[in-house]
Every structure is written in structure tokens, then in C-alpha cells.
Design an enzyme around this catalytic site. Structure first.
Site, short mmCIF file in Angstrom:
data_model
loop_
_atom_site.label_atom_id
_atom_site.label_comp_id
_atom_site.label_asym_id
_atom_site.label_seq_id
_atom_site.Cartn_x
_atom_site.Cartn_y
_atom_site.Cartn_z
CE1 TYR A 87 -4.14 1.54 -0.11
CE2 TYR A 87 -3.50 2.73 1.87
CZ TYR A 87 -4.36 2.54 0.81
OH TYR A 87 -5.46 3.36 0.67
CB SER A 187 -16.18 -3.37 -5.22
OG SER A 187 -16.45 -2.11 -5.82
N GLY A 188 -17.57 -2.74 -2.64
CA GLY A 188 -18.15 -1.78 -1.71
C GLY A 188 -18.31 -0.41 -2.34
NE ARG A 209 -13.84 -10.72 -11.13
CZ ARG A 209 -12.96 -11.19 -10.25
NH1 ARG A 209 -11.82 -11.70 -10.66
NH2 ARG A 209 -13.22 -11.13 -8.95
CE1 TYR A 278 -12.89 1.55 -6.51
CE2 TYR A 278 -13.50 2.58 -8.58
CZ TYR A 278 -13.67 1.58 -7.65
OH TYR A 278 -14.62 0.61 -7.85
N GLY A 279 -8.65 1.95 -8.01
CA GLY A 279 -8.18 0.64 -7.58
C GLY A 279 -7.60 -0.11 -8.76
N GLY A 280 -6.91 -1.22 -8.45
CA GLY A 280 -6.29 -2.02 -9.50
C GLY A 280 -6.32 -3.49 -9.18
CG PHE A 303 -10.60 9.80 -5.64
CD1 PHE A 303 -10.60 11.16 -5.37
CD2 PHE A 303 -11.16 8.95 -4.71
CE1 PHE A 303 -11.16 11.66 -4.19
CE2 PHE A 303 -11.72 9.43 -3.53
CZ PHE A 303 -11.71 10.80 -3.27
CE LYS A 356 -16.79 -3.67 2.63
NZ LYS A 356 -15.42 -3.78 2.05
#
Length: 361
Positions: A87, A187-188, A209, A278-280, A303, A356
């Protein structure tokens, strides 16, 4: 302990710990808590292997600090990345896992004015360590929120809903009838995007997916307010032209995956639109076709909610994340105890999982 029992204990105004060491009276005067059960890690690596359940002695409550009892704390992808050492920010080791959660103030320092005993609070920033039963924290690192918010909602308000709201607000001027396209829609963040957008009259194209429970997941996202739910495979097919007969091409694309999925999102953006990453989750780079830059003048942005909070403390204080709660349902959660942390961490890393994992103390 089930969440409903936790909630009922809090309403009655007293709580006994599993060890019998804690007893809070209705006056909530001075807490007897001096130890905490926590999920610590001393090295980076495979999450279920590096994390250990330990008893930690708590420091005295200083003049500007507070003692809190953690009520619930989720496992987010960023938590997993911290444990792995990948991270952007990493706490000094040893560290307690977890960046998000909701807690109850049990004792306040002499100079603390903004918080009082009994308040519910969430972390202002990442890295304080929420996977524990109690902690002594700086009062300035916490934000209060109403106590009538359900515990699971409160525990998951600070990261994903805030990310969704800022991305829908800060990059394009979206109006009712406009369209947003996003991958990782289950996702959340994705679920929060669907609900906030629906409340604003904004249409969403939600990419997920293919999976065994595709129909069930599609129905659940539609119930949240999704306009269209499609698979990654559909995103690449000619029938997308039919979809755009019922809604305009998106002004905004939200990318939490990367790789080919991000490239496909770009293909469907309208001219001058923005893609925000914002994610990968695919762990693959974002490839931008030259034609998208030249002929469509698309904007490629990123972001990170942690940095936004640090750069916009005043805005965060004026519009704390709990103002989003009336728009949102709590994400589908599985409540687990700290003792079951290995199973929870393993489940949090499984593919095709939309629920979650939330530690309930």
C-alpha cells in the site's frame, strides 16, 4: 456475539467484556479497560500468516486523547494491501490491522472538548488500527457520527461511500439523466456508486465478472438502483450499441480493476469524458489507446480517498460521511469474531465474493 445483542447492550448502557475485565456503569464515568485484544502484524506477507491475535496493554488516557471500545471493523482491500506491504502508506511495525470501523468513546482526556463519553466515532484517517477491542487514540483523529446509524453501516461509511461520493462529485458535472459506467460494480465502492447515483437521477452501467451466481448478483445490484448490469464479456460485444439507444454514452467511467477492463471502459466514454481510477484489482496497468486521447480528448485521472481527506479536512468536517447514510444500504456483510481472523482474511481475498467480512467485537 450477534450484532443485535451488541446493540442492545449499548442501548442499556453497560457492557461486560469476554474476559470479565470491563464493566461500564450507566454513568460512563471512568473506564477500567487497560488491555485490548488486537490483530497485530510484525512483518509484511501473506495476511493470514503474518497476523496474530494478541493481548496489548493500553497506555494511560492523555489530556488530548480518548479511550474507545471498537464495535465493528471491516476488512477492506486496502487493509490487505497494507498487510502485504504494497500500500502507498505503511504504519511502523508492529502495527494493528484495519483502517476503518466504528467505536464508542469510553473515557476522555481533560483537554478534549469535541468528544464526550458515549459518542460514536469513526477514524478520520487511515493507519490507526481498528482490528482490536479497545484503543487509546488522539481525539483529533476521530469524527463523531449519529448513534442511530446501524452498526454495520457506521463501520463501513468512512472509506467506500466517501470514495464513491467524491468521484461522482469532483470530476464531471453530472446531471439527472447522465450516465456513469463502472467496473467492479459489486465491490463496496461500486454498490455505493449505484445507490448515490440513483438518488441523484444518474444512470449507471455496472460491469461485473461472469460467475456462477451472476443472475442473483445482477438482481441484487438492480434492487440497489443499478440501471444496467452487464458482464466484462458483454462490454466488448457489438450489443453495447443497443444499450446506448436507451441511455447516453457515459460522461464518467470509474475504474477499480485496471488492465483490459479499464481500456474497454474508455472505449465507451463520450468525447471529453473522464475515467477515474481508484483501484487495481487486476494488478495490470491501465492502457490508454492513442485514439481515445486524440479523437475523444478523454481525461485520465486518479483518486485516493486517504489523500483527499488529508487535503480537504475542512470539507470533510463540514460534510462528514454519515450524511450519505440515508442514501445507502449497508453492504452485504458476514460478521466474524477476532478469533476467526484467519478464515475471515482468507475469505476476504477470494474471487467472486461480494460480501464484506466485518469483525464484531
Amino acid at each position: 456475539m450477534k450484532l443485535s445483542r451488541v446493540a442492545s447492550f449499548l442501548v442499556r448502557g453497560h457492557r461486560a467484556s469476554r474476559s470479565g475485565a470491563v464493566l461500564l456503569k450507566n454513568s460512563y464515568s471512568v473506564s477500567a479497560v487497560r488491555d485490548s485484544t488486537a490483530l497485530l502484524y510484525r512483518n509484511h506477507g501473506e495476511p493470514s500468516q503474518v497476523v496474530q491475535l494478541e493481548s496489548v496493554h493500553l497506555p494511560q488516557v492523555g489530556p488530548e486523547s480518548v479511550l474507545v471500545n471498537m464495535l465493528a471493523a471491516p476488512i477492506n482491500p486496502s487493509d490487505i494491501n497494507m498487510l502485504q506491504g504494497t500500500y502507498a502508506i505503511l504504519p511502523e511495525l508492529p502495527a494493528v490491522g484495519g483502517n476503518e470501523g466504528v467505536a464508542r468513546v469510553m473515557e476522555v482526556g481533560d483537554k478534549v472538548k469535541a468528544l464526550k463519553v458515549g459518542d460514536w466515532v469513526i477514524p478520520r484517517d487511515a493507519g490507526i488500527g481498528t482490528w482490536r477491542t479497545a484503543a487509546v487514540l488522539k481525539a483529533d483523529d476521530l469524527v463523531t457520527l449519529p448513534k442511530d446509524i446501524p452498526v454495520l453501516s457506521a463501520a463501513t461509511l468512512g472509506v467506500n461511500p466517501c470514495t464513491a461520493f467524491r468521484m461522482l462529485t469532483d470530476f464531471e458535472e453530472l446531471k439527472p439523466g447522465d450516465t456513469v459506467i463502472q467496473n467492479a460494480a459489486n465491490s463496496g465502492v461500486g454498490q455505493a456508486v449505484i445507490q448515490i447515483a440513483a438518488a441523484k437521477g444518474i444512470q449507471t452501467i455496472n460491469v461485473i465478472r461472469d460467475r456462477p451466481d451472476l443472475q442473483q448478483l445482477s438482481e441484487r445490484l438492480t434492487a440497489l438502483g443499478a440501471t444496467h448490469v452487464i458482464t466484462e464479456e458483454t462490454l466488448r460485444r457489438p450489443e453495447m450499441k443497443e444499450l446506448f439507444k436507451s441511455c447516453p454514452r457515459p460522461k464518467l467511467a470509474l475504474n477499480g480493476v485496471g488492465g483490459k477492463s479499464a481500456t474497454e471502459l474508455l472505449r465507451h466514454l463520450q468525447s471529453g469524458g473522464s475515467m477515474v481510477t481508484y483501484g487495481g484489482m487486476a494488478k495490470q496497468p491501465v492502457t490508454v489507446p492513442v485514439s481515445a486521447l486524440i479523437f475523444k480528448d478523454v481525461k485520465i485521472r486518479g483518486f485516493w480517498v486517504t489523500q483527499w481527506k488529508r487535503d480537504n479536512k475542512h470539507e470533510f468536517n463540514l460534510n462528514p460521511p454519515w450524511h450519505l447514510w440515508p442514501l445507502l444500504s449497508a453492504p452485504a456483510c458476514i460478521e466474524v469474531s477476532l478469533q476467526d481472523f484467519r478464515k475471515a482474511l482468507e475469505n476476504a481475498m477470494k474471487p467472486y465474493v461480494s460480501t464484506k467480512q466485518v469483525f464484531v467485537m
